[in-house]
Design a protein around this motif. Structure first.
Motif, mmCIF file in Angstrom:
data_model
loop_
_atom_site.group_PDB
_atom_site.id
_atom_site.type_symbol
_atom_site.label_atom_id
_atom_site.label_comp_id
_atom_site.label_asym_id
_atom_site.label_seq_id
_atom_site.Cartn_x
_atom_site.Cartn_y
_atom_site.Cartn_z
ATOM 1 N N ILE A 162 0.840 -1.191 0.000
ATOM 2 C CA ILE A 162 0.000 0.000 0.000
ATOM 3 C C ILE A 162 0.877 1.244 0.000
ATOM 4 O O ILE A 162 1.732 1.417 0.852
ATOM 5 C CB ILE A 162 -0.919 0.017 1.233
ATOM 6 N N ARG A 163 0.650 2.098 -0.977
ATOM 7 C CA ARG A 163 1.418 3.338 -1.048
ATOM 8 C C ARG A 163 0.776 4.380 -0.150
ATOM 9 O O ARG A 163 -0.438 4.538 -0.153
ATOM 10 C CB ARG A 163 1.461 3.863 -2.484
ATOM 11 N N PHE A 164 1.583 5.068 0.646
ATOM 12 C CA PHE A 164 1.039 6.142 1.453
ATOM 13 C C PHE A 164 2.002 7.313 1.441
ATOM 14 O O PHE A 164 3.188 7.171 1.148
ATOM 15 C CB PHE A 164 0.768 5.678 2.891
ATOM 16 N N VAL A 165 1.476 8.479 1.744
ATOM 17 C CA VAL A 165 2.300 9.675 1.760
ATOM 18 C C VAL A 165 1.802 10.593 2.864
ATOM 19 O O VAL A 165 0.597 10.679 3.121
ATOM 20 C CB VAL A 165 2.268 10.398 0.386
ATOM 21 N N ALA A 166 2.732 11.259 3.549
ATOM 22 C CA ALA A 166 2.390 12.214 4.598
ATOM 23 C C ALA A 166 2.541 13.626 4.050
ATOM 24 O O ALA A 166 3.552 13.951 3.426
ATOM 25 C CB ALA A 166 3.296 12.016 5.813
#
Length: 234
Positions: free
Chosen positions: A97-101
């Motif tokens: 799962i790609r995530f970004v802050a």
């Protein structure tokens, strides 16, 4: 710039913050400002009131399930809003799962990978300490283990582990799709082809990125415990 499908996740630590919106609106603004522009589709926003020291967060679980189903990007306001637990973050990496802050967009997968390496190093240290303790016990005359009569080859163990991982991922995706399939059925779908059409109509693909077919639906239903897909293909 984020493009494609997006799921956002906001979290506050107390009921008071959740009711008042303190912290929540600041997170939402940070995410909104970050997502300003780009070709993207906002699928959903999930809001949770939960302590960051716990990983059994139902809203986050829903957000991750939606990301897996649609191969979407999970967007959060601050990196510490996701979790302070290294093993949980490495679970995201394993799940793909790609995530970004929003506060640190350049340090998404890179941070997870570094943390995973650190976790692996810690596991090696624990293993080394365990082996040293066993060696010391053996030196004192303590009898350890016994002859089990056979030794499984490394390749066989690796193959078994690979199969187990694939089965686990397939089962996880089937569980993610279960509620959506139930909704499609509630809307009148009877056959496997009807369910496939419902999934395709929602923009959901198979794990390999292909359109749904009756056979693919049948496999998912089998994983959910419905022998033979429970409904006909026609």
């Amino acid at each position: 710039m984020i493009e494609g499908k997006v799921v956002t996740y906001l979290r506050v630590s107390t009921d008071k913050q959740g009711r008042s919106g303190l912290g929540l609106e600041a997170q939402r603004k940070a995410v909104t400002d970050f997502l300003n522009g780009g070709r993207r589709t906002m699928l959903a926003e999930f809001v949770e009131v939960e302590s960051g020291s716990r990983n059994d967060r139902p809203k986050l679980a829903e957000a991750l399930a939606l990301c897996r189903i649609h191969k979407a990007t999970l967007v959060i306001a601050k990196l510490d809003r996701l979790s302070r637990d290294v093993h949980f973050l490495t679970g995201l990496e394993r799940a793909g799962i790609r995530f970004v802050a929003a506060d640190m967009p350049e340090a998404n997968e890179m941070v997870v990978h570094i943390m995973a390496v650190m976790a692996q190093a810690e596991r090696k240290l624990i293993s080394a300490r365990t082996k040293a303790a066993l060696a010391a016990a053996k030196a004192r005359g303590t009898k350890l283990g016994g002859d089990r009569g056979h030794i499984r080859s490394v390749s066989a163990l690796a193959a078994a582990k690979s199969v187990a991982v694939r089965q686990e991922k397939a089962g996880e995706r089937a569980r993610d799709l279960g509620p959506i399939i139930a909704t499609i059925r509630a809307e009148g779908a009877v056959s496997l082809r009807d369910i496939a059409a419902g999934l395709n109509g929602r923009g959901i693909t198979t794990a390999r990125g292909a359109p749904w077919s009756a056979i693919a639906v049948s496999r998912v239903l089998a994983l959910l415990g419905e022998a033979g897909g429970a409904v006909g293909a026609s």
